[in-house]
Design an enzyme around this catalytic site. Structure first.
Site, PDB file in Angstrom:
ATOM      1  N   PRO A   1       0.511  -1.328   0.120  1.00  0.00           N
ATOM      2  CA  PRO A   1       0.046  -0.199   0.089  1.00  0.00           C
ATOM      3  C   PRO A   1       1.233   1.101  -0.229  1.00  0.00           C
ATOM      4  O   PRO A   1       1.843   1.000   0.966  1.00  0.00           O
ATOM      5  CB  PRO A   1      -0.763  -0.199   1.491  1.00  0.00           C
ATOM      6  CG  PRO A   1      -0.723  -2.000   1.583  1.00  0.00           C
ATOM      7  CD  PRO A   1       0.705  -1.842   0.743  1.00  0.00           C
ATOM      8  N   GLU A   2       0.649   1.847  -0.305  1.00  0.00           N
ATOM      9  CA  GLU A   2       0.895   3.638  -1.103  1.00  0.00           C
ATOM     10  C   GLU A   2       0.223   4.305   0.363  1.00  0.00           C
ATOM     11  O   GLU A   2      -0.649   3.656   1.100  1.00  0.00           O
ATOM     12  CB  GLU A   2       1.457   3.916  -2.006  1.00  0.00           C
ATOM     13  CG  GLU A   2       2.144   3.062  -3.213  1.00  0.00           C
ATOM     14  CD  GLU A   2       2.669   3.500  -4.687  1.00  0.00           C
ATOM     15  OE1 GLU A   2       2.640   4.490  -4.546  1.00  0.00           O
ATOM     16  OE2 GLU A   2       2.965   3.099  -5.548  1.00  0.00           O
TER      17      GLU A   2
ATOM     18  N   LYS B   1       3.763   4.732   5.140  1.00  0.00           N
ATOM     19  CA  LYS B   1       3.285   3.838   5.033  1.00  0.00           C
ATOM     20  C   LYS B   1       3.019   3.445   6.505  1.00  0.00           C
ATOM     21  O   LYS B   1       2.523   2.215   6.223  1.00  0.00           O
ATOM     22  CB  LYS B   1       4.007   3.095   4.162  1.00  0.00           C
ATOM     23  CG  LYS B   1       4.417   3.051   3.032  1.00  0.00           C
ATOM     24  CD  LYS B   1       5.352   2.457   1.909  1.00  0.00           C
ATOM     25  CE  LYS B   1       5.611   3.330   0.708  1.00  0.00           C
ATOM     26  NZ  LYS B   1       6.218   2.123   0.149  1.00  0.00           N
TER      27      LYS B   1
ATOM     28  N   ARG C   1      12.974  -3.188  -7.315  1.00  0.00           N
ATOM     29  CA  ARG C   1      11.380  -2.467  -7.893  1.00  0.00           C
ATOM     30  C   ARG C   1      11.400  -2.514  -8.824  1.00  0.00           C
ATOM     31  O   ARG C   1      12.839  -2.314  -9.486  1.00  0.00           O
ATOM     32  CB  ARG C   1      11.314  -1.481  -7.053  1.00  0.00           C
ATOM     33  CG  ARG C   1      11.407  -1.715  -5.391  1.00  0.00           C
ATOM     34  CD  ARG C   1      10.499  -3.258  -5.064  1.00  0.00           C
ATOM     35  NE  ARG C   1       8.892  -2.605  -5.132  1.00  0.00           N
ATOM     36  CZ  ARG C   1       8.432  -2.248  -4.665  1.00  0.00           C
ATOM     37  NH1 ARG C   1       8.299  -1.723  -3.313  1.00  0.00           N
ATOM     38  NH2 ARG C   1       6.603  -1.716  -5.254  1.00  0.00           N
TER      39      ARG C   1
END
Length: 334
Positions: A2-3, A52, A324
């Site tokens: 989740p951002e 976050k 990423r």
């Protein structure tokens, strides 16, 4: 993972449904049993997010800190009410792929359905007995017949009031802290525009980046530099700024860094209000509805590798950076 917009929206739902209520805290799987006893039976007094991370305060001066990480998720059940400050936008609970959004803040025929054909304003309700899961790309909902429902799966911690229950699974961090420990965690985090979008926060971001030899793409994902930015926002912010992701932070022009900060302020507020990481501008009503219905039409470069850039037609590149995936246009982001 989740951002920032997602965690802020989850915190707002805790504020609406749990703050001011006495909460029974348990650990169905047993891994959080000791921590649960420290806040069991206390009244929740605050719920807030920074980047976050989420912090839930109790009336004995202790806080529950939660970082969902890659695999964490919340399940909510009971009479779950929607935070009115975000329900006016589209009644959604803050995850990138949750269902449905309104165009222009309405609550009727202008409601937009996504690819799954499910509208969260209707399915969540306010209030009604529901069970729903909050994770970055998943929402599972079903009617419940008894309250509280039995825990499903490996529930690390359960928060239960007379009318609502929240179950947490698979977080990266779940711990009870005192005020000093909370302050120490927060002190290590970069500025979060939902907490402080003023000139001092902007200056802190710019000054920190300008000291770094690290690439701007990695710095935007560094939560000690700026809070809340994840893979989607990182790619989109850099494209919107036409900034090469590999440029060292100290070599990025100050004007560009200020633009990145101001754009992050704007996009984060849109994300919190709508529940979607909407990063395309100046869409007409038809294009906006199409974008809200499908992430394929919502972003400039994210997950568009091999497809033509929406601006110049050059194929979007995807590469691994810092473990990423990074998406960018090699022509527009020279």
């Amino acid at each position: 993972m989740p951002e920032g917009h997602s965690v802020h929206r989850i915190a707002r739902q805790f504020a609406v449904n749990f703050v001011g209520h006495r909460v029974a805290v348990s650990s169905p799987q047993g891994r959080f049993a000791e921590g649960a006893t420290r806040i069991d039976g206390r009244v929740m007094t605050d719920a807030k997010a920074i980047g976050k991370q989420m912090f839930l305060e109790f009336d004995n001066g202790l806080w529950l800190r939660v970082h969902l990480g890659l695999y964490g998720a919340w399940d909510f059940a009971g009479n779950i009410s929607i935070d009115p400050t975000i329900a006016s936008a589209n009644g959604r609970m803050g995850q990138t792929n949750q269902r449905g959004t309104d165009l222009g803040g309405g609550s009727g025929d202008d409601r937009v359905f996504d690819d799954a054909g499910e509208n969260s304003l209707h399915s969540i309700g306010a209030p009604r007995r529901t069970r729903l899961r909050m994770a970055e790309s998943e929402k599972v909902e079903a009617e419940i017949t008894t309250f509280p429902p039995e825990p499903i799966g490996q529930v690390r911690v359960r928060l239960l009031t007379d009318t609502a229950v929240a179950d947490l699974r698979g977080p990266t961090a779940c711990e009870v802290l005192d005020r000093a420990e909370v302050d120490a965690v927060i002190a290590k985090l970069g500025p979060d525009p939902m907490v402080d979008s003023g000139p001092e926060a902007e200056e802190r971001f710019v000054t920190t980046v300008r000291k770094k030899q690290t690439s701007i793409a990695l710095l935007l994902m560094d939560q000690s530099v700026v809070s809340g930015i994840g893979n989607v926002y990182r790619a989109e912010l850099l494209f919107r700024a036409r900034q090469n992701p590999h440029t060292a932070g100290k070599k990025v022009p100050v004007e560009t860094l200020r633009e990145l900060w101001c754009d992050w302020v704007r996009l984060l507020h849109i994300g919190v209000e709508t529940g979607q990481m909407m990063t395309m501008d100046d869409l007409d009503d038809e294009a906006y509805r199409k974008a809200m219905a499908s992430r394929d039409d919502r972003h400039w470069v994210y997950k568009r590798e091999g497809l033509p850039c929406r601006v110049c037609g050059t194929h979007i590149v995807m590469e691994e950076l810092g473990g990423r995936k990074l998406y960018w246009c090699p022509k527009d982001q020279k």
